[in-house]
Design a protein around this motif. Structure first.
Motif, PDB file in Angstrom:
ATOM      1  N   ASN A   1       0.831  -0.675   0.361  1.00 58.43           N
ATOM      2  CA  ASN A   1       0.146   0.207   0.220  1.00 58.43           C
ATOM      3  C   ASN A   1       1.056   1.101  -0.040  1.00 58.43           C
ATOM      4  O   ASN A   1       1.637   1.868   1.300  1.00 58.43           O
ATOM      5  CB  ASN A   1      -0.880  -0.014   1.502  1.00 58.43           C
ATOM      6  CG  ASN A   1      -1.552   1.368   1.236  1.00 58.43           C
ATOM      7  OD1 ASN A   1      -1.962   1.888   0.952  1.00 58.43           O
ATOM      8  ND2 ASN A   1      -3.088   1.058   1.453  1.00 58.43           N
ATOM      9  N   LYS A   2       1.165   1.529  -1.345  1.00 58.84           N
ATOM     10  CA  LYS A   2       1.889   3.120  -1.302  1.00 58.84           C
ATOM     11  C   LYS A   2       1.545   4.038  -0.519  1.00 58.84           C
ATOM     12  O   LYS A   2       2.372   4.851   0.497  1.00 58.84           O
ATOM     13  CB  LYS A   2       1.897   3.952  -2.655  1.00 58.84           C
ATOM     14  CG  LYS A   2       2.428   2.563  -3.718  1.00 58.84           C
ATOM     15  CD  LYS A   2       2.297   3.455  -5.160  1.00 58.84           C
ATOM     16  CE  LYS A   2       3.266   2.304  -6.192  1.00 58.84           C
ATOM     17  NZ  LYS A   2       2.333   2.922  -7.198  1.00 58.84           N
ATOM     18  N   LYS A   3       0.438   4.456  -0.174  1.00 55.41           N
ATOM     19  CA  LYS A   3      -0.371   5.673   0.614  1.00 55.41           C
ATOM     20  C   LYS A   3       0.472   5.148   2.052  1.00 55.41           C
ATOM     21  O   LYS A   3       1.001   6.390   2.830  1.00 55.41           O
ATOM     22  CB  LYS A   3      -1.921   6.010   0.279  1.00 55.41           C
ATOM     23  CG  LYS A   3      -2.930   6.434   1.525  1.00 55.41           C
ATOM     24  CD  LYS A   3      -4.301   6.250   1.317  1.00 55.41           C
ATOM     25  CE  LYS A   3      -4.745   5.095   1.684  1.00 55.41           C
ATOM     26  NZ  LYS A   3      -6.248   4.950   1.599  1.00 55.41           N
ATOM     27  N   GLU A   4       0.113   4.159   2.561  1.00 58.50           N
ATOM     28  CA  GLU A   4       0.501   3.528   4.021  1.00 58.50           C
ATOM     29  C   GLU A   4       1.368   3.874   3.955  1.00 58.50           C
ATOM     30  O   GLU A   4       2.595   4.229   5.394  1.00 58.50           O
ATOM     31  CB  GLU A   4      -0.068   2.474   4.807  1.00 58.50           C
ATOM     32  CG  GLU A   4      -1.318   2.391   4.411  1.00 58.50           C
ATOM     33  CD  GLU A   4      -1.715   2.971   5.925  1.00 58.50           C
ATOM     34  OE1 GLU A   4      -1.137   2.824   6.557  1.00 58.50           O
ATOM     35  OE2 GLU A   4      -3.080   2.979   6.029  1.00 58.50           O
ATOM     36  N   MET A   5       2.797   3.778   2.893  1.00 62.29           N
ATOM     37  CA  MET A   5       4.381   3.353   3.139  1.00 62.29           C
ATOM     38  C   MET A   5       5.004   4.685   3.410  1.00 62.29           C
ATOM     39  O   MET A   5       5.252   5.386   4.292  1.00 62.29           O
ATOM     40  CB  MET A   5       5.053   3.134   2.068  1.00 62.29           C
ATOM     41  CG  MET A   5       4.822   1.435   2.824  1.00 62.29           C
ATOM     42  SD  MET A   5       5.688   0.026   1.304  1.00 62.29           S
ATOM     43  CE  MET A   5       4.631  -0.258  -0.405  1.00 62.29           C
ATOM     44  N   LEU A   6       4.366   5.626   2.175  1.00 61.62           N
ATOM     45  CA  LEU A   6       4.372   6.937   1.794  1.00 61.62           C
ATOM     46  C   LEU A   6       4.135   7.984   3.259  1.00 61.62           C
ATOM     47  O   LEU A   6       4.714   8.738   4.177  1.00 61.62           O
ATOM     48  CB  LEU A   6       3.285   7.458   1.280  1.00 61.62           C
ATOM     49  CG  LEU A   6       3.777   9.257   0.741  1.00 61.62           C
ATOM     50  CD1 LEU A   6       4.843   8.830  -0.456  1.00 61.62           C
ATOM     51  CD2 LEU A   6       3.032   9.395  -0.839  1.00 61.62           C
ATOM     52  N   ALA A   7       3.082   7.907   4.065  1.00 64.75           N
ATOM     53  CA  ALA A   7       1.999   8.714   5.130  1.00 64.75           C
ATOM     54  C   ALA A   7       3.220   8.377   6.578  1.00 64.75           C
ATOM     55  O   ALA A   7       3.643   8.833   7.420  1.00 64.75           O
ATOM     56  CB  ALA A   7       1.004   8.242   5.542  1.00 64.75           C
ATOM     57  N   LYS A   8       3.200   7.040   6.347  1.00 72.15           N
ATOM     58  CA  LYS A   8       4.199   6.433   7.963  1.00 72.15           C
ATOM     59  C   LYS A   8       6.065   6.493   7.311  1.00 72.15           C
ATOM     60  O   LYS A   8       6.346   6.999   8.740  1.00 72.15           O
ATOM     61  CB  LYS A   8       4.605   4.441   7.849  1.00 72.15           C
ATOM     62  CG  LYS A   8       3.200   4.836   8.019  1.00 72.15           C
ATOM     63  CD  LYS A   8       3.146   3.055   7.923  1.00 72.15           C
ATOM     64  CE  LYS A   8       1.739   2.325   8.935  1.00 72.15           C
ATOM     65  NZ  LYS A   8       1.126   1.087   8.220  1.00 72.15           N
ATOM     66  N   ARG A   9       6.783   6.821   6.325  1.00 73.14           N
ATOM     67  CA  ARG A   9       7.996   7.475   6.746  1.00 73.14           C
ATOM     68  C   ARG A   9       8.176   8.447   6.564  1.00 73.14           C
ATOM     69  O   ARG A   9       8.314   9.024   7.155  1.00 73.14           O
ATOM     70  CB  ARG A   9       8.105   6.923   5.114  1.00 73.14           C
ATOM     71  CG  ARG A   9       8.621   5.390   4.526  1.00 73.14           C
ATOM     72  CD  ARG A   9       9.236   4.828   3.874  1.00 73.14           C
ATOM     73  NE  ARG A   9       9.100   3.065   3.669  1.00 73.14           N
ATOM     74  CZ  ARG A   9       9.347   2.689   2.242  1.00 73.14           C
ATOM     75  NH1 ARG A   9       9.197   3.239   1.170  1.00 73.14           N
ATOM     76  NH2 ARG A   9       8.865   1.200   2.692  1.00 73.14           N
ATOM     77  N   ILE A  10       6.683   9.128   5.915  1.00 75.30           N
ATOM     78  CA  ILE A  10       7.035  11.111   5.832  1.00 75.30           C
ATOM     79  C   ILE A  10       6.884  11.603   7.677  1.00 75.30           C
ATOM     80  O   ILE A  10       7.247  12.120   8.141  1.00 75.30           O
ATOM     81  CB  ILE A  10       6.142  11.089   5.267  1.00 75.30           C
ATOM     82  CG1 ILE A  10       6.471  11.684   3.815  1.00 75.30           C
ATOM     83  CG2 ILE A  10       5.793  13.467   4.968  1.00 75.30           C
ATOM     84  CD1 ILE A  10       5.630  11.756   2.855  1.00 75.30           C
ATOM     85  N   ALA A  11       5.853  10.096   8.246  1.00 76.08           N
ATOM     86  CA  ALA A  11       5.648  10.811   9.232  1.00 76.08           C
ATOM     87  C   ALA A  11       6.160  10.755  10.876  1.00 76.08           C
ATOM     88  O   ALA A  11       7.105  11.596  11.654  1.00 76.08           O
ATOM     89  CB  ALA A  11       4.454  10.107  10.160  1.00 76.08           C
ATOM     90  N   LEU A  12       7.718   9.643  10.052  1.00 79.01           N
ATOM     91  CA  LEU A  12       8.615   9.007  11.503  1.00 79.01           C
ATOM     92  C   LEU A  12       9.613  10.534  10.963  1.00 79.01           C
ATOM     93  O   LEU A  12      10.695  10.163  11.825  1.00 79.01           O
ATOM     94  CB  LEU A  12       8.708   8.244  10.991  1.00 79.01           C
ATOM     95  CG  LEU A  12       8.005   6.371  11.556  1.00 79.01           C
ATOM     96  CD1 LEU A  12       8.924   5.377  10.840  1.00 79.01           C
ATOM     97  CD2 LEU A  12       8.669   6.713  12.568  1.00 79.01           C
TER      98      LEU A  12
END
Length: 172
Positions: free
Chosen positions: A45-56
Motif C-alpha cells: 500500500n503506497k499510501k500507507e508506506m508514504l504516510a508512515k515514512r514521512i510521519a516518522l
C-alpha cells in the motif's frame, strides 16, 4: 553537490509549482515528488508506506507522528481522487500551500542527511541517500520495538507496529 542531488527530484518541481496556475496539476505533481522521495518500488500500500515514512521523518512526538500520518494519507487520497475519478473539490490553494510546506520540511531533512553523508562519501547518489533515509526510518522502528513497544488498544495503536503470527513487525 547537495543541490545537484535534489535538483531533479525535489527543487525543480517545487519551484515549478509556483509557475503553473492550476492547483490540481501542481498538487498531483507534488505528490509525485513525495513518491520519488519515499518509495522504492516495494509492493504494498503506497499510501500507507508514504504516510508512515514521512510521519516518522518529520514527527517529534507520538502526537506529531499521528497528525502527520493522517495529513499525508489525506493528501494521497485527494490526489488519487483527482487522478482516478476527476474529483478535485479538496484540492484548494490552501491544501496546495500545505503540501508545499510539507515538501519544504522534507527537503530540509534531506539536505541535512545528504550533507552529513557527503562527508564520508563524495560520490553519493540520490538513490543511495534515499535508501539510507528509508533504511534509517525502518531501523528506528526496529529499535522502538526492541525497546519494548507493545500493542496498545486499537484506538491508540502505534503506527510503528502490528501484531502478526510472527510477532511484532514494522509497518514501513
Amino acid at each position: 553537490k547537495t543541490y545537484s542531488l535534489l535538483k531533479d527530484v525535489l527543487i525543480d518541481d517545487l519551484e515549478y509549482s509556483y509557475h503553473i496556475l492550476d492547483d490540481t496539476t501542481n498538487y498531483k505533481n507534488l505528490v509525485t515528488v513525495l513518491e520519488v522521495l519515499f518509495l522504492r518500488g516495494e509492493r504494498g500500500n503506497k499510501k500507507e508506506m508514504l504516510a508512515k515514512r514521512i510521519a516518522l521523518l518529520l514527527g517529534n512526538s507520538d502526537s506529531d507522528i499521528q497528525s502527520i500520518y493522517a495529513k499525508v494519507k489525506s493528501i494521497y487520497v485527494d490526489r488519487s481522487d483527482a487522478v482516478h475519478d476527476g474529483i478535485t473539490t479538496n484540492i484548494t490553494r490552501n491544501a496546495l500551500d500545505e503540501l508545499r510546506n510539507l515538501i519544504r520540511d522534507i527537503g530540509q531533512k534531506y539536505i541535512v542527511h545528504i550533507q552529513n553523508a557527503l562527508t564520508s562519501n563524495q560520490n553519493l547518489t540520490f538513490v543511495e541517500a534515499k535508501d539510507d533515509i528509508i533504511n534509517n526510518l525502518m531501523h528506528q522502528v526496529t529499535l522502538k520495538i526492541a525497546a519494548g513497544v507493545r500493542r496498545k488498544p486499537a484506538h491508540t495503536q502505534s503506527l510503528l507496529q502490528v501484531v502478526t503470527p510472527l510477532g511484532l513487525v514494522p509497518l514501513i
